[in-house]
Design an enzyme around this catalytic site. Structure first.
Site, PDB file in Angstrom:
ATOM      1  N   TYR A 144       0.619   6.978  -1.061  1.00 31.63           N
ATOM      2  CA  TYR A 144       1.473   6.522   0.049  1.00 31.63           C
ATOM      3  C   TYR A 144       2.360   7.671   0.495  1.00 31.63           C
ATOM      4  O   TYR A 144       2.958   8.357  -0.336  1.00 31.63           O
ATOM      5  CB  TYR A 144       2.334   5.347  -0.412  1.00 31.63           C
ATOM      6  CG  TYR A 144       3.300   4.831   0.625  1.00 31.63           C
ATOM      7  CD1 TYR A 144       2.850   4.141   1.743  1.00 31.63           C
ATOM      8  CD2 TYR A 144       4.670   5.032   0.480  1.00 31.63           C
ATOM      9  CE1 TYR A 144       3.736   3.651   2.693  1.00 31.63           C
ATOM     10  CE2 TYR A 144       5.566   4.544   1.423  1.00 31.63           C
ATOM     11  CZ  TYR A 144       5.098   3.865   2.528  1.00 31.63           C
ATOM     12  OH  TYR A 144       5.976   3.390   3.461  1.00 31.63           O
ATOM     13  N   ASP A 239       3.155  16.070  -1.489  1.00 32.77           N
ATOM     14  CA  ASP A 239       4.200  15.080  -1.246  1.00 32.77           C
ATOM     15  C   ASP A 239       4.940  14.885  -2.563  1.00 32.77           C
ATOM     16  O   ASP A 239       4.494  14.153  -3.445  1.00 32.77           O
ATOM     17  CB  ASP A 239       3.580  13.775  -0.761  1.00 32.77           C
ATOM     18  CG  ASP A 239       4.614  12.705  -0.458  1.00 32.77           C
ATOM     19  OD1 ASP A 239       5.777  12.850  -0.893  1.00 32.77           O
ATOM     20  OD2 ASP A 239       4.272  11.712   0.205  1.00 32.77           O
ATOM     21  N   LYS A 267      14.369  11.304  -2.034  1.00 34.55           N
ATOM     22  CA  LYS A 267      14.936  10.641  -3.204  1.00 34.55           C
ATOM     23  C   LYS A 267      15.963  11.498  -3.950  1.00 34.55           C
ATOM     24  O   LYS A 267      17.100  11.596  -3.530  1.00 34.55           O
ATOM     25  CB  LYS A 267      13.812  10.141  -4.109  1.00 34.55           C
ATOM     26  CG  LYS A 267      12.911   9.122  -3.389  1.00 34.55           C
ATOM     27  CD  LYS A 267      11.914   8.481  -4.304  1.00 34.55           C
ATOM     28  CE  LYS A 267      10.963   7.552  -3.546  1.00 34.55           C
ATOM     29  NZ  LYS A 267      11.585   6.364  -2.975  1.00 34.55           N
TER      30      LYS A 267
END
Length: 425
Positions: A144, A239, A267
């Site tokens: 994702y 990613d 994050k």
């Protein structure tokens, strides 16, 4: 435990928000429960509006590597807030955090700060296309990369080279240039490169897949991706929204010893505030406006509150390298407890762990890809989730989310967690 206030607040929330939440996983749909509404958090603990206390292994889905409300980070945020919440103009802190990131991840020679992981990935792919002059990209089934239109795809039923939208509202044309390969399957990647020679701008991958649970790369897989993209003039994008600063200060690239051409971060880099970044080799990033012709902008990019939180978080991680040893060891103890649970209950459980990331799958097959992850017994996970919650252990309400360990988790927290997992409490 009593959840009456959470249930009442959820009834109100569904009247004004789709599903009562602002991110789908929070709705608790896959575990058949009403979501908890959180009141506050501190250290390793999170507290709901009904006054229940939980040991938190969600950690806001990754940012909380230091635990909640770490004093030094809160102080940095408070000090920054006094000076103003947003300027829409450059600040020194943007350069400071960019220099820190570059020192930890040398592959990010030049970068741009943004506000979310989705924005970072979307911008990185656009930049790769601008740099190469090509349109097609490769992603992996089960990985994702945010909710931008071109990445909400699944493998088509006819062939890997066919992609269809995985969300309503995404025109088919948006996904025609997105090719889907199989994670940990080198042949599927070779096939796409052979069938789309000189057409692939970028290959994007989670170096550790952490959005179908936790699936580590097979030995040699990341090096294979490094080699085949270099051979084909394709930009390799890691990613690292989840793995960045989580597996090591230098992220998965340090952990596995492989450098990407471009990297996306989120994050932890914002220390709990909404901030992300994308960057890579200077020759690629020089295509970004105002230097180049790839346009990307954001009023809140490099926000002074977020950069303050990020700088302080990275300073703490840099100042205490043993943090990684501690959190990895704690995750290892939980992984062992899960394996013991399988022995005690006779229930098949597969445990995948990479550093302080881990996941339990309720299947008798090793989980090495998306199909393996989806073989997990969802009812068994739902029961396990409810059991843990009722015993004060706060897990993500989805089989396909990771379990995160923070440096705030004490030996007592880990022991209690292991006892609960093994059914001793």
């Amino acid at each position: 435990m009593n959840f009456n206030i959470s249930e009442h607040l959820f009834e109100q929330a569904v009247q004004v928000m789709p599903g009562g939440v602002n991110s789908p996983v929070r709705a608790y749909g896959s575990v058949g429960r009403t979501p908890l509404f959180i009141d506050h958090a501190k250290g390793s603990k999170i507290y709901d509006v009904d006054g229940n206390e939980f040991i938190d292994y969600v950690c806001s889905y990754g940012p909380g590597i230091l635990g909640h409300a770490r004093e030094e980070v809160v102080e940095a945020v408070q000090k920054a807030a006094v000076d103003g919440l947003t300027y829409g103009a450059p600040t020194r802190k943007e350069t400071i955090i960019a220099e820190m990131i570059k020192a930890f991840m040398p592959s990010m020679e030049v970068m741009r700060l943004v506000s979310s992981g989705t924005e970072a990935v979307m911008s990185a792919i656009r930049t790769a296309r601008g740099y190469t002059g090509r349109d097609k990209i490769i992603k992996f089934k089960g990985c994702y990369h945010g909710h931008s239109d071109g990445l909400l795809v699944k493998a088509g039923s006819a062939a890997l080279t066919s992609s269809v939208p995985d969300s309503a509202g995404v025109p088919a044309g948006y996904t025609q240039t997105t090719l889907v390969a199989l994670y940990n399957n080198e042949d599927s990647v070779r096939e796409l490169f052979e069938e789309n020679k000189d057409e692939i701008a970028a290959l994007i991958v989670e170096p550790v897949a952490a959005n179908m649970g936790v699936v580590p790369p097979k030995p040699g897989f990341l090096q294979f991706l490094r080699d085949i993209t270099a051979e084909n003039g394709t930009v390799l994008i890691f990613d690292e929204v989840i793995t960045g600063f989580r597996l090591a200060l230098g992220g998965a690239q340090e952990y596995y010893g492989i450098q990407a051409d471009m990297t996306t971060l989120g994050k932890i880099v914002g220390g709990g505030m909404p901030m992300a970044a994308y960057g890579g080799r200077k020759e690629i990033m020089d295509h970004v406006s105002p230097v180049g012709k790839v346009y990307q902008a954001g009023t809140l990019s490099g926000n002074p509150i977020a950069t303050a939180a990020g700088i302080k978080t990275l300073e703490i991680l840099q100042g205490d390298p043993a943090i990684y040893e501690r959190i990895d060891a704690s995750a290892g103890k939980i992984a062992e407890a899960l394996k013991e649970r399988s022995t005690i209950t006779g229930q098949a459980i597969q445990v995948n762990q990479v550093g302080s990331l881990l996941c339990a799958y309720f299947t008798d097959q090793p989980v090495m890809d998306y199909d393996g992850a989806t073989s997990s017994d969802m009812n068994a996970f739902s029961n396990y989730f409810g059991y843990a919650l009722e015993h004060g252990i706060y897990l993500a309400p989805s089989q396909y989310e990771a379990m995160f360990v923070s440096d705030a988790h004490t030996k007592e927290d880990i022991q209690k967690t292991c006892d609960v997992i093994k059914g001793q409490r």
